[in-house]
Each structure stands twice: as structure tokens, then as C-alpha cells.
Design an enzyme around this catalytic site. Structure first.
Site, PDB file in Angstrom:
ATOM      1  N   CYS A 255      36.053 -26.603-101.425  1.00  0.00           N
ATOM      2  CA  CYS A 255      36.385 -25.266-100.938  1.00  0.00           C
ATOM      3  C   CYS A 255      36.149 -25.112 -99.442  1.00  0.00           C
ATOM      4  O   CYS A 255      36.827 -24.307 -98.791  1.00  0.00           O
ATOM      5  CB  CYS A 255      35.637 -24.196-101.727  1.00  0.00           C
ATOM      6  SG  CYS A 255      33.864 -24.090-101.400  1.00  0.00           S
ATOM      7  N   ASP A 256      35.228 -25.879 -98.862  1.00  0.00           N
ATOM      8  CA  ASP A 256      34.971 -25.794 -97.422  1.00  0.00           C
ATOM      9  C   ASP A 256      36.239 -26.007 -96.606  1.00  0.00           C
ATOM     10  O   ASP A 256      36.382 -25.471 -95.506  1.00  0.00           O
ATOM     11  CB  ASP A 256      33.964 -26.852 -96.965  1.00  0.00           C
ATOM     12  CG  ASP A 256      32.819 -27.114 -97.908  1.00  0.00           C
ATOM     13  OD1 ASP A 256      32.945 -26.821 -99.096  1.00  0.00           O
ATOM     14  OD2 ASP A 256      31.810 -27.666 -97.450  1.00  0.00           O
ATOM     15  N   ALA A 257      37.134 -26.826 -97.147  1.00  0.00           N
ATOM     16  CA  ALA A 257      38.358 -27.153 -96.423  1.00  0.00           C
ATOM     17  C   ALA A 257      39.165 -25.912 -96.070  1.00  0.00           C
ATOM     18  O   ALA A 257      39.938 -25.923 -95.106  1.00  0.00           O
ATOM     19  CB  ALA A 257      39.223 -28.106 -97.254  1.00  0.00           C
TER      20      ALA A 257
ATOM     21  N   PHE B  85      38.167 -23.263 -94.790  1.00  0.00           N
ATOM     22  CA  PHE B  85      37.768 -22.799 -93.463  1.00  0.00           C
ATOM     23  C   PHE B  85      38.241 -23.767 -92.383  1.00  0.00           C
ATOM     24  O   PHE B  85      38.625 -23.347 -91.285  1.00  0.00           O
ATOM     25  CB  PHE B  85      36.241 -22.665 -93.385  1.00  0.00           C
ATOM     26  CG  PHE B  85      35.728 -22.206 -92.037  1.00  0.00           C
ATOM     27  CD1 PHE B  85      35.497 -20.860 -91.810  1.00  0.00           C
ATOM     28  CD2 PHE B  85      35.473 -23.107 -91.016  1.00  0.00           C
ATOM     29  CE1 PHE B  85      35.026 -20.426 -90.566  1.00  0.00           C
ATOM     30  CE2 PHE B  85      35.006 -22.684 -89.771  1.00  0.00           C
ATOM     31  CZ  PHE B  85      34.781 -21.333 -89.552  1.00  0.00           C
TER      32      PHE B  85
END
Length: 387
Positions: free
Chosen positions: A166-168, A170
Site C-alpha cells: 500500500c505504501d506505493a 504514496f
């Protein structure tokens, strides 16, 4: 379409120390049970005060680097540094931004297929808009072109989707959206939108309105992953900073996406859903815990996830996407809580170290560049609330 140009640590004692002079240093772990003190936060929202805090935090973190300048951690940090420049118009900050780009030779990190490696390019695009020097963005254009030309890449081959964590969301979508607007080429956003939806369908929990960090934390995970998916209290693991990455990235993306774009409604709805859920999960000290659905199991209000949440909701209020009456108290408490984590010299403490899940081993001395970046992003929007 053409684009137009198991403990709770409220911050109360820290905050009282900071503003009332109790002698307790900012960033020390406060005791549990206290609510936000009434009447101590007005100073926090004065533009002059916020500018001083932004400059202090930026100066301290710039003087204490930790990673390669093209690292994803600095992608997040320098996004905050640029936001602080916009808020303060500090020539010193602008010089630091330009020096970073020159030292990097305006290159992203080497793994073209990994979203983390192009996160620093958000700042290159921001600086290009000021300086109009094509060499600032040419390597980024070439890197993204290489990714777009391939039917698959190492990340997709291994994980089934390109942006599998999920960081991707951002790291890459705000950049690609910014490229569409800056270069007047909607194909960058179209590409981003397709990859975004793969991640959304894989990791977004449509009842909880939160993102799993990756497939290991899904309720459908098997074996070791099944164990990882649940906290001790039986709730699914939803990592605070992971969701902070997503909602912070949404704010950055929506800040670029034209108001009349046919895909904008999807991102607005997602932003509003996540904001509502995160507002419910805010703790009495104004901060969020490392694991959102099991706050009692984790020490301290976590600085980086809380910073991104504060930034995103302040941005939502400022841009009319969130109801001011409902969300302003959330942002006010979050900003007060974040300031209770900042040491006298400007270090943002209580930042969870690098890792892909909630971790307990952090304290008032724990800092990371993305924690400072999140704080700077938050302050850059909070300052606009009064304006």
C-alpha cells in the site's frame, strides 16, 4: 482529455511542558488517561508559530541525514521539505532542495519498476515547475517510459500486481498525476489509474475502509500470512503508517487531478471514506497508534502515520472535500499531538522505524526522515486553516 496547465501514551504532559513550562521535555512519553488540555493549543495555529516550527524541523532533519538521497524515505521527506518551502518561502530551504537535486544529478533510484525508486521525483517535478529546467525531469520521464513500455516487470512477475504494497500509493501515483499535468499528457495518469485500481482491488477492505499493507495481511492469507493478518485482540492488522501513506498520497494526487476529470470521483470517495474511518480511530491524545484496530497493544502515538493523517485531513478541509465542523477538531488535536513529539532542537520523535507492519520498538528518541516529512506536510496545510 487534455489536462489544464497494550499502553496508551497521550501527549498531554508533553504539551503542557511545551506551553506551560512544567520542565518535562517535549517528546517524553506522557502518562495514559489525560484528554487534550483545554486552552493550550491556540498558539499552535498561529501562522508565525507554524512557520518557525516548520523551519526548525526542516533544519534539524536536513542536518541529520540517514539514507541515500534517492531513497524512498527521502522521497517522503523532501515532499515535506518542498511543502515547507511553499509555506515559508525560505531561501535556505529552496537552496537545500536544489542542492539535493544537483547531488542526485536529478536521477531517480535505479529500480525502474519499483514505486519507491521514483518517489524522490515528486520533488524534481515541483522544482521543475519553479525553474523550468528540463534536465530536472528528463531522467524521470525516461524511467517512467521504460516502465510503461513493458507488459510486465519484476514486481508484477513476483506479486501479481505492480504496486503490491500500500505504501506505493504514496510513492508513485502523485508523481504520475503531476507528470500528466506538468507535461500536459493525460496518458501518465491513465497508466497510474490502472495500476492504482489493481492495488485497490487487492488490498482495500471495503467494510473497514482501510488498506492492508500487502497480501500477507489479508484475511484470506494462508499459513504464516494468516497469523500476520490478525492482532492479539482478534482484529485485522491495519498498519497506521501504511494507511497514512495512502491517504497522504490521495491528497497529493487530488491536489493535481483536474476538478472535471472523469476519474476524480473515485479518488474523492476513497479519500472521504478513509478520512471518516481514521477520524473514528484517533486516540484521545490526537494521535494514531501503530496498529489502528488494536491501539492498546502499541506504545505511543506514532508520529509518521499521525503526520500523514493530519496533513490529509487538513488538506481535505482546505479544499472543501471534508466537512470543516466535523474534521477541524480532528486536525486540531492531531496537530497539537504532533507538536508534543517534537524535541527542543526540532527532532520529530515517536516515529516507527522502517518496516512493513506495526512494531513496538520505538520511543521519544526514534526518528526517521519520513516522520519529519509527514510533520512538514501537516504544518503546510494546518497553516492554511487560519488563512
Amino acid at each position: 482529455m487534455r489536462f489544464p496547465p497494550r499502553f496508551l501514551f497521550p501527549f498531554s504532559v508533553c504539551l503542557l511542558a511545551l506551553f506551560l513550562g512544567t520542565g518535562i521535555p517535549a517528546g517524553a512519553a506522557p502518562p495514559a488517561g489525560a484528554a487534550l488540555p483545554a486552552g493550550v493549543s491556540k498558539r499552535l495555529f498561529k501562522p508565525r508559530y507554524i512557520k518557525k516550527r516548520l523551519l526548525k524541523v526542516a533544519d534539524w532533519q536536513l542536518a541529520h541525514p540517514k539514507h541515500a538521497l534517492t531513497d524512498w524515505t527521502n522521497g517522503a521527506f523532501y515532499a515535506g521539505v518542498f511543502a515547507a518551502y511553499e509555506a515559508t518561502q525560505s531561501p535556505k530551504i529552496l537552496d537545500s532542495l536544489m542542492a539535493m537535486g544537483e547531488r542526485n544529478r536529478w536521477l531517480p533510484a535505479p529500480k525502474f519498476g519499483h514505486a519507491d525508486d521514483i518517489a524522490i521525483s515528486q520533488t524534481y517535478l515541483n522544482l521543475y515547475r519553479l525553474k523550468k529546467d528540463r534536465r530536472m525531469i528528463q531522467a524521470t520521464i525516461d524511467t517512467v517510459a521504460k516502465l510503461r513500455r513493458l507488459a510486465t516487470n519484476p514486481e508484477k512477475e513476483k506479486h501479481g500486481i505492480t504496486w503490491w504494497w500500500c505504501d506505493a500509493l504514496f510513492m508513485a501515483p502523485p508523481l504520475l498525476t503531476k507528470m500528466s499535468v506538468t507535461l500536459n499528457d493525460p496518458s501518465y495518469f491513465t497508466f497510474s489509474d490502472s495500476l492504482y485500481h489493481q492495488t485497490y482491488e487487492r488490498l482495500y477492505h471495503k467494510e473497514q475502509h482501510l488498506f492492508a499493507r500487502d497480501a500477507r495481511y489479508l484475511a484470506t492469507a494462508e499459513g504464516e500470512g494468516k497469523r500476520k493478518a490478525y492482532e492479539a485482540n482478534g482484529q485485522l492488522v491495519f498498519w497506521s503508517r501504511g494507511n497514512g501513506w495512502v491517504i497522504g498520497g490521495l491528497a497529493l494526487l487530488l491536489n493535481e487531478l483536474p476538478a472535471d476529470h472523469p476519474r476524480r470521483g473515485f479518488y474523492v470517495t476513497l479519500f472521504q471514506q478513509m478520512s471518516a474511518k481514521l477520524a473514528e480511530l484517533q486516540q484521545p491524545d490526537g494521535l494514531w497508534r501503530g496498529s489502528l484496530l488494536d491501539p492498546a497493544a502499541y506504545p505511543g502515538g506514532e508520529g509518521s502515520g499521525s503526520g500523514f493523517d493530519c496533513f490529509a485531513m487538513a488538506w481535505g478541509i482546505n479544499h472543501g472535500l471534508l466537512d470543516r465542523a466535523r474534521y477541524l477538531p480532528v486536525v486540531q488535536k492531531a496537530w497539537a499531538g504532533l507538536n508534543g513529539l517534537v524535541s527542543a532542537e526540532g527532532r520529530v520523535g515517536w516515529v516507527q522505524p522502517i518496516g512493513g507492519d506495526p512494531r513496538r520498538n520505538f520511543n521519544a528518541e526514534s526518528y526517521e526522515v519520513y516522520g519529519a516529512g509527514a510533520y512538514l506536510l501537516a504544518g503546510s496545510e494546518v497553516i492554511k486553516l487560519a488563512q
